[in-house]
Design a protein around this motif. Structure first.
Motif, short mmCIF file in Angstrom:
data_model
loop_
_atom_site.label_atom_id
_atom_site.label_comp_id
_atom_site.label_asym_id
_atom_site.label_seq_id
_atom_site.Cartn_x
_atom_site.Cartn_y
_atom_site.Cartn_z
N PRO A 128 10.62 -18.07 -3.81
CA PRO A 128 10.48 -16.91 -2.92
C PRO A 128 10.95 -15.61 -3.60
CG PRO A 128 11.40 -18.78 -1.74
CD PRO A 128 11.37 -19.17 -3.17
N GLU A 129 12.01 -15.70 -4.43
CA GLU A 129 12.51 -14.50 -5.12
C GLU A 129 11.44 -13.96 -6.08
OE1 GLU A 129 14.23 -17.54 -5.23
OE2 GLU A 129 15.34 -16.93 -3.43
N ALA A 130 10.77 -14.89 -6.76
CA ALA A 130 9.71 -14.46 -7.70
C ALA A 130 8.55 -13.83 -6.92
CB ALA A 130 9.22 -15.66 -8.51
N LEU A 131 8.28 -14.34 -5.72
CA LEU A 131 7.22 -13.73 -4.91
C LEU A 131 7.59 -12.29 -4.54
CD1 LEU A 131 4.55 -13.78 -3.31
CD2 LEU A 131 5.83 -14.74 -1.38
N ALA A 132 8.87 -12.08 -4.20
CA ALA A 132 9.32 -10.72 -3.84
C ALA A 132 9.02 -9.77 -5.00
CB ALA A 132 10.81 -10.73 -3.52
N LYS A 133 9.31 -10.21 -6.23
CA LYS A 133 9.07 -9.36 -7.41
C LYS A 133 7.56 -9.13 -7.62
CE LYS A 133 13.23 -10.35 -9.99
NZ LYS A 133 13.79 -11.56 -10.57
N GLU A 134 6.78 -10.19 -7.35
CA GLU A 134 5.32 -10.08 -7.55
C GLU A 134 4.71 -9.09 -6.55
OE1 GLU A 134 4.20 -11.24 -10.19
OE2 GLU A 134 2.03 -11.51 -10.01
N ILE A 135 5.25 -9.09 -5.32
CA ILE A 135 4.77 -8.13 -4.31
C ILE A 135 5.10 -6.70 -4.78
CG2 ILE A 135 5.10 -7.32 -1.92
CD1 ILE A 135 5.57 -10.36 -1.20
N ASP A 136 6.31 -6.52 -5.32
CA ASP A 136 6.68 -5.19 -5.86
C ASP A 136 5.73 -4.80 -6.98
OD1 ASP A 136 8.79 -4.98 -4.15
OD2 ASP A 136 10.32 -5.64 -5.61
N ARG A 137 5.40 -5.76 -7.84
CA ARG A 137 4.51 -5.49 -8.97
C ARG A 137 3.13 -5.08 -8.47
NH1 ARG A 137 2.32 -7.71 -13.38
NH2 ARG A 137 1.83 -9.74 -12.49
N ALA A 138 2.64 -5.80 -7.43
CA ALA A 138 1.32 -5.45 -6.88
C ALA A 138 1.35 -4.01 -6.37
CB ALA A 138 0.93 -6.42 -5.77
N ARG A 139 2.45 -3.64 -5.70
CA ARG A 139 2.57 -2.27 -5.16
C ARG A 139 2.60 -1.22 -6.27
NH1 ARG A 139 6.05 -3.92 -0.53
NH2 ARG A 139 4.45 -4.10 1.07
N SER A 140 3.15 -1.63 -7.45
CA SER A 140 3.19 -0.66 -8.54
C SER A 140 1.81 -0.51 -9.20
CB SER A 140 4.23 -1.09 -9.59
OG SER A 140 3.72 -2.20 -10.33
N THR A 172 -2.51 -13.52 -9.01
CA THR A 172 -1.32 -12.76 -9.42
C THR A 172 -1.49 -11.30 -8.99
OG1 THR A 172 -2.36 -12.22 -11.50
CG2 THR A 172 -1.00 -14.22 -11.46
N ALA A 173 -0.42 -10.51 -9.17
CA ALA A 173 -0.47 -9.09 -8.82
C ALA A 173 -1.57 -8.39 -9.61
CB ALA A 173 0.88 -8.44 -9.11
N ASP A 174 -1.79 -8.80 -10.86
CA ASP A 174 -2.78 -8.12 -11.70
C ASP A 174 -4.18 -8.25 -11.11
OD1 ASP A 174 -0.94 -7.74 -14.21
OD2 ASP A 174 -0.69 -9.80 -13.49
N LEU A 175 -4.57 -9.50 -10.77
CA LEU A 175 -5.91 -9.69 -10.21
C LEU A 175 -6.00 -9.05 -8.82
CD1 LEU A 175 -8.75 -10.86 -10.48
CD2 LEU A 175 -7.92 -12.95 -9.39
N ALA A 176 -4.98 -9.26 -8.00
CA ALA A 176 -5.01 -8.71 -6.63
C ALA A 176 -5.15 -7.19 -6.67
CB ALA A 176 -3.74 -9.11 -5.88
N ALA A 177 -4.40 -6.54 -7.58
CA ALA A 177 -4.47 -5.08 -7.65
C ALA A 177 -5.84 -4.63 -8.15
CB ALA A 177 -3.36 -4.56 -8.57
N ALA A 178 -6.39 -5.36 -9.12
CA ALA A 178 -7.73 -4.99 -9.62
C ALA A 178 -8.75 -5.08 -8.49
CB ALA A 178 -8.13 -5.91 -10.78
N VAL A 179 -8.65 -6.13 -7.67
CA VAL A 179 -9.60 -6.30 -6.56
C VAL A 179 -9.38 -5.19 -5.53
CG1 VAL A 179 -10.36 -7.82 -4.69
CG2 VAL A 179 -9.85 -8.80 -6.94
N ALA A 192 -14.19 -15.68 -12.86
CA ALA A 192 -14.94 -15.28 -14.06
C ALA A 192 -15.05 -13.77 -14.12
CB ALA A 192 -16.32 -15.95 -14.06
N THR A 193 -13.90 -13.07 -14.11
CA THR A 193 -13.90 -11.62 -14.32
C THR A 193 -12.91 -11.31 -15.44
OG1 THR A 193 -12.15 -11.29 -12.66
CG2 THR A 193 -14.45 -10.98 -11.92
N ALA A 194 -13.05 -10.13 -16.02
CA ALA A 194 -12.19 -9.74 -17.14
C ALA A 194 -10.71 -9.81 -16.76
CB ALA A 194 -12.56 -8.32 -17.58
N GLU A 195 -10.38 -9.43 -15.52
CA GLU A 195 -8.97 -9.34 -15.13
C GLU A 195 -8.35 -10.67 -14.69
OE1 GLU A 195 -11.38 -7.38 -14.11
OE2 GLU A 195 -10.75 -5.28 -14.00
N ALA A 196 -9.14 -11.70 -14.43
CA ALA A 196 -8.55 -12.97 -13.96
C ALA A 196 -7.58 -13.49 -15.03
CB ALA A 196 -9.64 -13.99 -13.67
N PRO A 197 -6.35 -13.85 -14.62
CA PRO A 197 -5.32 -14.21 -15.60
C PRO A 197 -5.47 -15.65 -16.09
CG PRO A 197 -4.40 -14.31 -13.41
CD PRO A 197 -5.84 -13.89 -13.24
N VAL A 198 -6.66 -15.99 -16.59
CA VAL A 198 -6.90 -17.34 -17.14
C VAL A 198 -7.59 -17.19 -18.50
CG1 VAL A 198 -7.12 -18.38 -14.83
CG2 VAL A 198 -9.18 -17.65 -16.04
#
Ligand code: NAD
Length: 324
Positions: free
Chosen positions: A49-61, A25-32, A203-209
């Motif tokens: 695909p629409e949800a992916l567009a939003k996720e890319i925006d979220r990663a950028r934020s 997700t954007a959260d893990l990708a941004a942390a990395v 197995a990191t703090a930020e992984a969304p699991v």
């Protein structure tokens, strides 16, 4: 560390996150990415695909550092509008893409026209050579140790990487079995320009699991994975749990069809297991590197630890050995 991969991708450390289904997700990708490695947003983890567009925006934020989008092209239970996902990637001006699963040929012209750096992940040298000829900028070479889909040749990284290095001109990311500084140094010694890590980032703090999943990895040894879908020629390495054992038993009986095992192996069920923390609740990918995972650090702690360990091995241990 400066390698062809840090130069090509504009990153500080030669470490790339795996394109993990339900985890990237954007959260893990941004942390990395914020740690100086390359984070990856996994396209198919998004329901449309629409949800992916939003996720890319979220990663950028969440990061101003480079990040990539993974597009995995493998068999799925329901048809996936791959071209629409690819169009979103281009429209959102993503700069780095990782494809995996099968040849990215049909998407290559649109990605290249958009100036995208394309990494193709493959599990054999012949596919890596094909990717280079096709115009891919780098390959991620996935050894048999890996989580997810190791292909059908069963060749580990120790053999695959030096053969790939001899055969290719483009940079190579070593994938499968990496989780610490020793692995990073080994990968560089074998001819790779960096490493890809999936299970270790799970197995990191930020992984969304759920915490239970992370704890299960800490408690596992290197034998805690199973290979499923061998009989369907779509082998997947997953965490060895009750569902994995049931699927393996069904495949051993012979002539199993995907329709029969679909209720057990569906990605949606695996997603629920990852989020609810029921380690036996479904199928979820894990690699042999589970045997090297002993803690749940933050992404930043993990990446800086790996880089420091690698640096120490090169400057102290190896220099001592050669009398430097
Ligand atoms: P899904 O629910 O559609 O399918 C579940 C599993 O069954 C997947 O592993 C899939 O490859 C396999 N499968 C489906 N149809 C098949 C068939 N006809 N023959 C053989 N195997 C079949 O998958 P999902 O969880 O929604 O994931 C979407 C895609 O992402 C799948 O192709 C999956 O393999 C892939 N994936 C990607 C990563 C990654 O790191 N990017 C990791 C795991 C899985």
């Amino acid at each position: 560390m400066k390698t062809r991969i840090t130069e090509l991708l504009g990153i500080q450390h030669p470490i790339v996150q795996g394109g993990m289904q339900w985890v990237g997700t954007a959260d893990l990708a941004a942390a990395v990415s914020n740690s100086g490695a390359l984070g990856i947003v996994t396209a198919l983890t998004q329901p449309s695909p629409e949800a992916l567009a939003k996720e890319i925006d979220r990663a950028r934020s969440l990061t101003d550092k480079p990040f990539a989008v993974n597009l995995t092209l493998l068999p799925t239970l329901k048809p996936v509008p791959y071209m629409e996902y690819a169009r979103v990637i281009v429209e959102k001006k993503v700069k780095i893409v990782e494809t995996a699963g099968r040849s990215p040929e049909e998407f290559l012209p649109m990605f290249k026209d958009a100036g995208i750096v394309l990494i193709h992940k493959c599990t054999s040298v012949r596919h890596a050579i094909k990717a280079e000829k096709m115009g891919c900028d780098a390959v991620s070479v996935d050894g048999f140790e890996c989580a997810g889909h190791p292909g059908e040749d069963d060749i580990p990284g120790l053999i695959l990487l030096p053969i790939a290095r001899d055969a290719l001109k483009i940079p190579i990311i070593a994938s499968g079995g990496f989780g610490d500084g020793r692995g990073l140094v080994a990968a560089l010694a074998l001819g790779a320009d960096g490493i890809n890590m999936g299970t270790r980032f799970l197995a990191t703090a930020e992984a969304p699991v759920h915490e239970n999943i992370k704890k299960a990895l800490v408690e596992s040894d290197e034998r805690q994975t199973s290979l499923i879908f061998r009989t369907l020629h779509n082998t997947a390495r997953i965490f060895k749990n009750k569902v994995a054992e049931e699927v393996v038993a069904m495949e051993k009986r012979g002539n199993v069809r995907i329709e029969e095992i679909a209720p057990l192996v569906s990605g949606k069920r695996g997603e629920s297991a990852l989020h609810d923390g029921d380690i036996h609740g479904g199928v979820w990918a894990a690699g042999m590197v589970a045997g090297l995972i002993h803690d749940i650090p933050t992404v930043a702690e993990l990446v800086s630890r790996i880089v420091k360990e690698a640096d120490d091995i090169i400057k102290k241990r190896l220099m001592e050995i050669v009398g430097g």
